[in-house]
Design an enzyme around this catalytic site. Structure first.
Site, mmCIF file in Angstrom:
data_model
loop_
_atom_site.group_PDB
_atom_site.id
_atom_site.type_symbol
_atom_site.label_atom_id
_atom_site.label_comp_id
_atom_site.label_asym_id
_atom_site.label_seq_id
_atom_site.Cartn_x
_atom_site.Cartn_y
_atom_site.Cartn_z
ATOM 1 N N ASP A 9 0.860 -1.179 0.000
ATOM 2 C CA ASP A 9 0.000 0.000 0.000
ATOM 3 C C ASP A 9 0.899 1.233 0.000
ATOM 4 O O ASP A 9 1.683 1.433 0.925
ATOM 5 C CB ASP A 9 -0.884 -0.042 1.260
ATOM 6 C CG ASP A 9 -1.965 1.021 1.229
ATOM 7 O OD1 ASP A 9 -2.084 1.729 0.206
ATOM 8 O OD2 ASP A 9 -2.682 1.149 2.240
ATOM 9 N N ASP A 104 -2.866 2.185 -6.059
ATOM 10 C CA ASP A 104 -1.725 2.214 -5.144
ATOM 11 C C ASP A 104 -1.717 1.053 -4.170
ATOM 12 O O ASP A 104 -1.020 1.082 -3.174
ATOM 13 C CB ASP A 104 -1.721 3.536 -4.366
ATOM 14 C CG ASP A 104 -2.936 3.659 -3.463
ATOM 15 O OD1 ASP A 104 -3.989 3.109 -3.827
ATOM 16 O OD2 ASP A 104 -2.834 4.304 -2.414
ATOM 17 N N GLU A 105 -2.493 0.023 -4.440
ATOM 18 C CA GLU A 105 -2.669 -1.015 -3.430
ATOM 19 C C GLU A 105 -2.853 -2.354 -4.132
ATOM 20 O O GLU A 105 -3.588 -2.431 -5.116
ATOM 21 C CB GLU A 105 -3.940 -0.671 -2.648
ATOM 22 C CG GLU A 105 -4.018 -1.202 -1.269
ATOM 23 C CD GLU A 105 -5.384 -0.860 -0.664
ATOM 24 O OE1 GLU A 105 -5.856 -1.672 0.122
ATOM 25 O OE2 GLU A 105 -5.961 0.184 -0.995
#
Lengths: 358, 366
Positions: A9, A104-105
């Site tokens: 993350d 983003d994860e």
């Protein structure tokens, strides 16, 4: 078998990218978001802004009231997508089983990965270092035997942290875990639990699956598992296949069409085996053959509506071979799919495309 | 104003006139119909400022002439719910209309006739007459392909193109195009184009159900179509219709002839299991056979095989099945002719010979 899941993350991703590219944004409260005058909301803010109480999804106007010195910069999605792609490419060096949750994860299932003697912790460290080097941003990672715990772990020591929950530590870790950390437990559910004197997963364990279902409805059975650190959800790669093929490079070139045709049954058996491994949401719509000749030229031929059986492939191969009539060094057979999950397998074409207005 | 009219003489023209009236208006008077009596000639007018319809009714006997406006919707509802053989007696009292029929009595509010707006009309540039049936057919054959609330506003209507001896209607939403051409006696050296707004086309079609002629007047900004009983006036859409000739495919080398009804039914059945949103079906054309396959996200599948008259290369092509259903539904011949070239090029559908209509359908990319 115990799985090894990594959850990665990025730390305040959009804001980090903006700060990287513009040093003036560093060391002061800033956020990426919409115009406060146009009811914009904050997408991401840096840690300086968080200290003022600014949060994601907060109205930009409200964020400015919390933090009058907050600088809000507009989105630059293209840039974020590019950075996200770089991260994804790094993940793919470790495993095919990558499930992106957002730009983003992502979850990575590295159970089958042999790098670093199979140490997921060292893989996670390396991933963090490689992203830091490639993108000049920090990411936090969690390593655990399942998705639920990996996600909790990545959040445990944010920013720029790595938390590992080893299988033998799971029980103790989860027992003291506050219920708010369970994804799916929001403010309302948490309050309800607090009224029942439930504050940690350990407290939840006092209740039977039936009691939890009575109190929390369909979430009950899941809570019963999660509070024991059990989560069997697989990492689902969202990369959907468009085709599947097998090919073989022969030690000696195949000199005749007959030699080529004779190879079809064996290749098809390999293809069929791989096809069995796919889920049912793929529909075979085309069959194709690939032929590479001894002069390294190659040709492919595909046709729709075939059964993808031996006769079909032999017919395609005959036509493809006829294009060059040379010795063959490589043969491939494949199928193309319609992905029934995507729903967008058809795109309507327009007479006047590109002439929106006269 | 005072007059009597049998319900059966009033109801239909009143409904047609009231059909133009929008449910929500900017001006209160636009909710009303204008009623004008001159001796034994009654006329009723409804408008939304874009489209205006005037209906003329011949009364059995003359009344007291006058003019006023009454709420359209309410008058229609009253008229419709009276017995079939009712006679309606209208009279005006203190800016109200008293409507009596048998033992029923209604008092309706009115607004002054002077407040009722006219659809402005410029001079008519082109005039001609033709059979009502011709206009009706042009609309029936093409109307379904008009766009609906497209940002390309000039597609939200129907192109009428007049040239020496012919009237042509074209409608397209960008994905499919319908064109119908009728011979009419018009004498002009020019080609005149006009775009009728969608609503005007729909209302006009409702008026045209009989035999006899219509007089058409085409101006720069408006069109007027008059029959014995009605005058329809509509503003035109101010815009340039795309060059439809360019859309008509020329290079199709695969000619397929099939039974229209069989195809229509096969499309209808496969449509059931196509994706509800995208409506895509795959057509696989082989010698003598057309296979239609539909799949949906629930992993259900429909497959139909239709025998067709075709020999040539195999082709697989995707279409929105609704468009194919529309065309096979509107054509009336026993057979349908389909001309195709490749999976990225549009298909031409028409009656095999002597038809007055052609249809072009753009494929879906697979």
């Amino acid at each position: 078998m115990t799985r090894k899941i990594i959850h990665v993350d990025a730390d305040c991703f959009f804001a980090a990218i903006e700060m990287r590219d513009n040093p003036d944004l560093r060391g002061r409260p800033m956020a990426v978001g919409g115009d406060p005058g146009k009811r914009g909301v904050i997408s991401t803010c840096n840690y300086e802004a968080r200290a003022f109480g600014v949060r994601s999804a907060m109205a930009s106007a409200l964020a400015l009231r919390h933090c009058p010195s907050l600088l809000i910069v507009p989105h630059n999605m293209e840039k974020y997508r590019e950075a996200s792609q770089v991260m994804r490419n790094i993940f793919c060096d470790y495993t095919d089983l990558v499930e992106p949750l957002s730009l983003d994860e992502a979850f990575l299932d590295v159970s089958e990965c042999n790098q670093h003697q199979g140490s997921a912790t060292r893989m996670a460290e390396e991933i963090r270092a490689r992203i830091a080097q490639a993108l000049e941003i920090t990411v936090s990672a969690g390593v655990a035997p399942n998705k639920f715990l990996a996600k909790v772990a990545s959040d445990w020591q944010k920013p720029d942290g790595l938390t590992v929950i080893a299988p033998e530590a799971v029980d103790d870790f989860v027992r003291q875990l506050p219920v708010e950390r369970i994804s799916g437990v929001g403010r309302v559910t948490a309050e309800k639990m607090h009224r029942l004197e439930i504050h940690t997963c350990g407290d939840l364990r006092r209740y039977s699956q039936f009691e939890l279902s009575e109190a929390f409805g369909s979430f009950g059975p899941r809570l019963h598992e999660l509070c024991r650190g059990v989560d069997d959800r697989p990492v689902r790669t969202s990369r959907r296949r468009k085709s599947l093929s097998v090919e073989h490079t022969f030690a000696h070139d195949l000199n005749s069409l007959q030699d080529c045709l004779a190879q079809v049954p064996e290749l098809l058996a390999k293809l069929s085996k791989r096809l069995l491994g796919l889920d049912d949401d793929y529909l075979v719509v085309k069959a194709f053959v690939k032929v590479k000749f001894d002069d390294f030229t190659s040709t492919t031929l595909e046709r729709a509506g075939m059964q993808a059986d031996v006769e079909d492939y032999q017919q395609l191969l005959e036509e493809a071979f006829g294009r060059s009539e040379r010795p063959v060094r490589l043969l491939g057979l494949g199928v193309r799919f319609v992905d029934l999950k995507s729903g967008d397998d058809f795109t309507q074409m327009d007479f006047f495309q590109g002439e929106e207005n006269p | 104003m005072k007059f009597s009219v049998p319900r059966e003489a009033l109801l239909k023209p009143l409904q047609l006139v009231a059909g133009v009236v929008e449910r929500r208006q900017t001006l209160p008077v636009l909710a009303n119909v204008l009623i004008v009596l001159e001796g034994d000639r009654l006329s009723m007018t409804g408008t939304d400022l874009e489209v205006e319809i005037v209906a003329r009714v011949q009364l059995p006997e003359a009344g007291e002439s006058g003019e006023l406006t009454v709420p359209a919707r309410k008058l229609v509802d009253i008229c419709r719910s009276l017995p079939d053989d009712a006679v309606l007696n209208f009279s005006e009292e203190n800016q109200r209309v008293i409507l009596k029929s048998g033992r029923s009595r209604f008092t309706l509010s009115t607004l002054p006739a002077n407040d009722f707006p006219n659809v402005e009309q410029g001079p008519g540039d082109l005039q001609f007459s033709c059979e009502q049936q011709d206009i009706k057919r042009l609309i029936d054959r093409t109307g379904f392909a008009m766009a609906q609330q497209d940002v390309r506003y000039y597609l939200n209507g129907m192109l009428w193109e007049v040239k020496e001896g012919q009237l042509r209607a074209v409608a397209t939403d960008g994905h499919r195009l319908a064109m119908c051409t009728r011979a009419v006696s018009v004498s002009t050296s020019d080609v005149t184009q006009a775009i009728l707004p969608r609503k005007g086309v729909v209302e006009l079609a409702r008026l045209l159900d009989g035999q006899g002629n219509v007089d058409i007047t085409l101006g720069a900004n408006h069109i007027r179509v008059a029959t014995e009983a009605y005058t329809f006036t509509s503003k035109l859409v101010d815009g340039k219709f795309p060059d439809y000739e360019r859309v008509l495919p020329k290079g199709g080398n695969k000619e397929v002839f099939g039974d229209r009804n069989e195809l229509r039914q096969a499309f209808g059945r496969t449509a059931i299991l196509s994706n509800e949103k995208y409506r895509g079906v795959r057509l696989l054309l082989t010698d003598g056979q057309l296979t239609i396959v539909a799949n949906n996200p629930e992993q259900e599948e429909a497959e139909e095989q239709v025998a067709v008259d075709y020999t040539g290369d195999q082709l697989e092509i995707g279409f929105n099945v609704s468009y194919l259903q529309d065309v096979t539904g509107v054509l009336s011949s026993d057979k349908v002719k389909m001309t195709l070239s490749d999976s990225n090029s549009s298909a031409l559908l028409e009656e095999p010979e002597g038809g007055d209509s052609v249809y072009v359908v753009m494929p879906m990319r697979l």
